[in-house]
Design a protein around this motif. Structure first.
Motif: not given
Length: 476
Positions: A98-111, A169-176
């Motif tokens: 599961i992503i955390t608040a510390d994930c700031h990748t493009t994908e996480c920013a769209l979640s 805290d770091d992912t480019d997975n399209y699930a997000i």
């Protein structure tokens, strides 16, 4: 319809790691003679029938509805610590993250999904151990990185404490980017890299297959732990997927520990799960069960593949560095498509699309009302893909011309991944599938298997044409 592969979340094969992993902690006395395995080693007569608990007050089961985005991405609500959030349901991988608040990748920013709130979780057990998860095939790979944690997890009314997971805290997975905050992997422990990382962090000096097995009840994937700790009634889960776009129908549901309500075992076709010898990229057996061969993936033998009643030719695709394996398929809810050998996929597209047949560089376009049935013979019975799930709109708003891009080519079989077909969501919308872990320590005692029950109505062709006609009349 999304581009091919965007939501295919199949855990990447890492043979050097996978071959060292054992399974569970139960030390049963029975052993299996011999070391070779084929799909026919265990006849249905050797399988244990499902039974109801004698004390339903102490053994539990549960079910939960699934979320759906555009019929290509399915989620389930999971509570981790104090955070309740949707996770992509994925039988092609084994880890919970599961992503955390510390994930700031493009994908996480769209979640917009709720993220893991570690600070508010009163049951969190943090660690400094990191894990790097790889997903996808050669052309669609993605990653998820983070620290291994332990926390209380609840799903479908079932709760388990100290469940290992990755706080990413770091992912480019399209699930997000498709409504989920992470992935719930429902595969076998052999593919759990979170388990390996957690076990290593506890005992660096004596890390071995036996160590992993003895700690399976502590560090294993979610449903295997529910099984090992005696929480659930049967070592299984069942999945049905709903259809929310063309001709809304079906019910999306995950049932854990029992068969879904109204489903009798006599209506299910059971087939054995492929087990991988070490030479195939499978587990090295533990010292207390040296003759056992363990399952790695939810993979079954396929008798044959048919299109509109005609048997398709055998694939001539060359396996990658191994002898040609038998025809088999991975049953994978994390894959939005049907993936198969490129040559066979081209044959399918040639048959259904005159434009593709005229030039293989063309898109496989066809009339939306043209009903085609792709079917897989498994365990001697036919399990088709509903014609409503075989095609998608080629252009938004156009219901006259569709595209057969739900069937695409895939990587050749290789060590650790012997399957030639990956049967994703279109197949699971058409068939109820039951995933039975069996005995996780000694598979020969109670072999793992998968059960199939056909859900495609006999008038599916007419339903497709009716849905297209209604959409055209409505000006869709």
């Amino acid at each position: 319809m999304p581009a091919a592969g965007l939501w295919a979340l199949v855990l990447a094969t890492l043979p050097t790691l996978v071959t060292s992993l054992p399974l569970t902690h139960r030390r049963l006395k029975s052993k299996r003679d011999g070391s070779s395995f084929s799909f026919t080693d265990y006849a249905p007569s050797s399988w244990k029938p499902l039974s109801r608990s004698q004390d339903p007050g102490t053994i539990a089961s549960g079910s939960v509805d699934l979320g759906n985005r555009d019929d290509v991405f399915y989620t389930v609500s999971v509570t981790i610590g104090s955070t309740t959030t949707p996770l992509n349901i994925d039988t092609g991988s084994s880890d919970l993250w599961i992503i955390t608040a510390d994930c700031h990748t493009t994908e996480c920013a769209l979640s917009n999904a709720p993220r893991y709130n570690q600070l508010e979780s009163g049951s969190l057990q943090p660690s400094a151990t990191a894990v790097d998860l790889k997903y996808g095939e050669s052309s669609t790979g993605s990653y998820a990185r983070g620290l291994v944690m332990r926390d209380t997890v609840s799903i479908a009314g079932l709760t388990i404490q100290d469940q290992v997971l990755a706080a990413v805290d770091d992912t480019d997975n399209y699930a997000i980017t498709n409504g989920a905050a992470g992935v719930l992997g429902l595969g076998f422990p052999a593919q759990s890299f979170v388990q390996v990382a957690a076990s290593k962090s506890q005992d660096h000096a004596t890390f071995s297959s036996d160590t992993i097995i003895s700690q399976m009840d502590k560090f294993g994937p979610l449903i295997p732990r529910l099984t090992l700790l005696g929480v659930i009634e049967e070592p299984l889960f069942a999945i049905t997927l709903q259809r929310d776009t063309i001709d809304v129908s079906g019910k999306g549901e995950l049932t854990i520990g029992r068969l879904p309500d109204g489903v009798d075992e006599s209506s299910i076709t059971w087939v054995p799960v492929r087990r991988y010898a070490p030479a195939d990229g499978g587990l090295s057996p533990p010292s207390f069960a040296p003759d056992e061969i363990y399952p790695t993936r939810w993979e079954v033998e396929i008798d044959a593949v048919y299109l509109d009643g005609e048997r398709l030719p055998e694939s001539t695709q060359q396996a990658d560095g191994i002898p040609k394996p038998s025809l088999s398929g991975l049953i994978d809810t994390g894959n939005s498509l049907i993936r198969g050998p490129s040559g066979i996929v081209n044959t399918i597209h040639n048959s259904v699309s005159p434009k593709f047949a005229a030039g293989s560089s063309a898109r496989p376009l066809l009339p939306c009302s043209a009903a085609h049935t792709l079917a897989f013979q498994i365990g001697g019975k036919m399990f088709p893909v509903d014609p409503r799930d075989f095609v998608a709109q080629a252009t938004p708003g156009d219901v006259s011309e569709c595209i057969a891009d739900t069937v695409v080519g895939t990587d050749a079989p290789s060590t650790g991944a012997l399957y030639s077909w990956n049967l994703g969501d279109p197949f699971l919308k058409s068939n109820l599938v039951v995933f039975y872990y069996g005995n996780l320590t000694h598979p020969s005692v109670d072999p793992p298997r998968i059960g199939f029950m056909l859900l495609v109505p006999p008038d599916a062709d007419e339903r497709l044409r009716g849905a297209v006609e209604r959409a055209q009349n409505a000006g869709a």
